[in-house]
Write a protein that holds these residues in place. Structure first.
Motif, PDB file in Angstrom:
ATOM      1  N   ASN A  91      41.539  31.613  36.062  1.00  0.00           N
ATOM      2  CA  ASN A  91      41.191  32.670  37.005  1.00  0.00           C
ATOM      3  C   ASN A  91      41.588  32.294  38.429  1.00  0.00           C
ATOM      4  O   ASN A  91      42.133  33.122  39.167  1.00  0.00           O
ATOM      5  CB  ASN A  91      39.691  32.955  36.953  1.00  0.00           C
ATOM      6  N   ILE A  92      41.325  31.058  38.797  1.00  0.00           N
ATOM      7  CA  ILE A  92      41.660  30.618  40.144  1.00  0.00           C
ATOM      8  C   ILE A  92      43.166  30.628  40.358  1.00  0.00           C
ATOM      9  O   ILE A  92      43.686  31.189  41.321  1.00  0.00           O
ATOM     10  CB  ILE A  92      41.101  29.206  40.409  1.00  0.00           C
ATOM     11  N   LEU A  93      43.874  30.011  39.424  1.00  0.00           N
ATOM     12  CA  LEU A  93      45.325  29.917  39.554  1.00  0.00           C
ATOM     13  C   LEU A  93      45.969  31.287  39.504  1.00  0.00           C
ATOM     14  O   LEU A  93      47.032  31.522  40.078  1.00  0.00           O
ATOM     15  CB  LEU A  93      45.895  29.042  38.428  1.00  0.00           C
ATOM     16  N   ASN A  94      45.329  32.197  38.817  1.00  0.00           N
ATOM     17  CA  ASN A  94      45.900  33.509  38.590  1.00  0.00           C
ATOM     18  C   ASN A  94      45.560  34.496  39.694  1.00  0.00           C
ATOM     19  O   ASN A  94      45.996  35.640  39.668  1.00  0.00           O
ATOM     20  CB  ASN A  94      45.392  34.039  37.248  1.00  0.00           C
ATOM     21  N   SER A  95      44.739  34.054  40.649  1.00  0.00           N
ATOM     22  CA  SER A  95      44.301  34.994  41.676  1.00  0.00           C
ATOM     23  C   SER A  95      45.419  35.277  42.679  1.00  0.00           C
ATOM     24  O   SER A  95      46.432  34.587  42.716  1.00  0.00           O
ATOM     25  CB  SER A  95      43.093  34.423  42.422  1.00  0.00           C
ATOM     26  N   ASP A  96      45.195  36.279  43.494  1.00  0.00           N
ATOM     27  CA  ASP A  96      46.203  36.656  44.490  1.00  0.00           C
ATOM     28  C   ASP A  96      46.021  35.901  45.801  1.00  0.00           C
ATOM     29  O   ASP A  96      46.768  36.121  46.749  1.00  0.00           O
ATOM     30  CB  ASP A  96      46.127  38.169  44.767  1.00  0.00           C
ATOM     31  N   ALA A  97      45.049  35.035  45.834  1.00  0.00           N
ATOM     32  CA  ALA A  97      44.725  34.340  47.078  1.00  0.00           C
ATOM     33  C   ALA A  97      45.889  33.483  47.561  1.00  0.00           C
ATOM     34  O   ALA A  97      46.755  33.093  46.785  1.00  0.00           O
ATOM     35  CB  ALA A  97      43.488  33.475  46.886  1.00  0.00           C
ATOM     36  N   ALA A  98      45.866  33.171  48.853  1.00  0.00           N
ATOM     37  CA  ALA A  98      46.896  32.305  49.420  1.00  0.00           C
ATOM     38  C   ALA A  98      46.764  30.911  48.821  1.00  0.00           C
ATOM     39  O   ALA A  98      45.679  30.498  48.423  1.00  0.00           O
ATOM     40  CB  ALA A  98      46.725  32.239  50.945  1.00  0.00           C
TER      41      ALA A  98
END
Lengths: 208, 208
Positions: A91-98
């Motif tokens: 989920n973290i790696l797949n997020s759109d976050a910078a």
DNA sequence: CCTCTTATTAACAATGATGTCAATAATATA
DNA sequence: TATATTATTGACATCATTGTTAATAAGAGG
């Protein structure tokens, strides 16, 4: 509870102790939740059927009925926690976050004592056979993640993306396992420690 | 050995079994060496006084005489292994080798199963009190090492040096704890895995 | 309402790990 | 050589953990 603990001679008054009958999934879930808490709070020694059963509000015989053996319970817990960890990482790696945010989030995830103990536990399990392959959830989406990171890299270097992700993950794991200890011996102030995840994110971003 | 295992009725012929009498340090060393091997080969479950004593060629009562309790033996082992690890790390960081070599050496050190199990064990030890402060060898030289690395950095940025060292160390630890597993789920080939330490060295050197 | 399945429980058995103790013998010391 | 110290040992005691079994009862399905 108290009903059955009457004085001798009054057994004829004893009311049969009511039983809670759960369906198997519910029972297993109850037990594994309690087991997870015990692993966090008491380490491996806390993962014995007696204590786990007590915490779940059931008898240890019932626990054995559901998991077959103490080892069976432990393997079930290992599988459950592993699955949850992989999901969280994905989920973290797949997020759109910078990228910087992503790195910080990874470090935050691994800092949780539960994750630390899980990884340590897995590392300690002597024969790798103990953890059967099908208990480790497959991570199909990881390939997508690698490609998405690669797209942000000049030349869409997939290998570079993979290496970077792996560096971030292993650094986060190392931080989770022995961050505080190492930090101490390295003479870091607590504020320096807090800033470290963000610093890593910043640096790794430079490598992109 | 066989001498004392005569048939009944011949006890009068029994020769008293010879005893090996060691000085305390030698005995403790023998025991801790055996214990270390058992930790590597059998995990935490292998660290019980009976098995360790058998492997050391002594009786478990003798082991208790030297370490006071099973926990005492384990804490002594933990202290010894920790000290050795810190020493090894210091030697590597303190060498004159080029940065890339240093990183590769760090990863090689952490890849040894003994180190992995040591760190995992420490992470699992529930109450941090179990590991008393004075059992963790102080690392005076680390400050020197930080400064030496800093000298190679433009502006002699000590904080940057510290962060870099810590990043290298935690990445190496993470690699040691769950490198193979993560590598597998990330879909890395074994040759990519072998190259990873060198790649990390290369990248981190860029940050100097 | 009756029957069948099975989750639940208590009591017990079996095993293993830890620790205690008194006796013994190797070694240092006087 | 005589004595004191203590490392060593076997036998035993204790405790914790795991596992077994027969009986019980909750609930499902007829």
């Amino acid at each position: 509870m108290g009903i059955v603990e009457l004085q001798n001679g009054y057994e004829h008054l004893m009311t049969t102790k009511p039983r809670i009958r759960r369906n198997p999934e519910e029972a297993r879930s109850l037990i594994l939740t309690a087991a997870g808490k015990r692993l966090e709070e008491h380490g491996l020694r806390g993962l014995n059927i007696k204590d786990v059963a007590d915490d779940s509000g059931i008898k240890h015989g019932t626990l054995l009925h559901h998991f077959g053996s103490a080892e069976g319970m432990r393997r079930a817990l290992l599988a459950k926690l592993s699955e949850e960890l992989i999901t969280d990482m994905s989920n973290i790696l797949n997020s759109d976050a910078a990228p910087e945010i992503v790195f910080v989030e990874l470090f935050r995830l691994m800092s949780q004592t539960g994750q630390t103990k899980l990884l340590a536990w897995r590392a300690l399990e002597e024969d790798s056979d103990t953890v059967s392959k099908d208990e480790i959830p497959s991570m199909h989406l990881i390939e997508d993640i690698v490609e998405r990171v690669a797209e942000r890299i000049k030349g869409k270097d997939v290998n570079l993306a993979r290496n970077l992700i792996f560096l971030a993950l292993s650094a986060a794991v190392g931080w989770g396992i022995c961050g505080p200890t190492l930090m101490g011996t390295l003479g870091m102030t607590s504020s320096q420690q807090d800033q470290f995840p963000a610093w890593v994110g910043e640096q790794l971003t430079k490598l992109i």
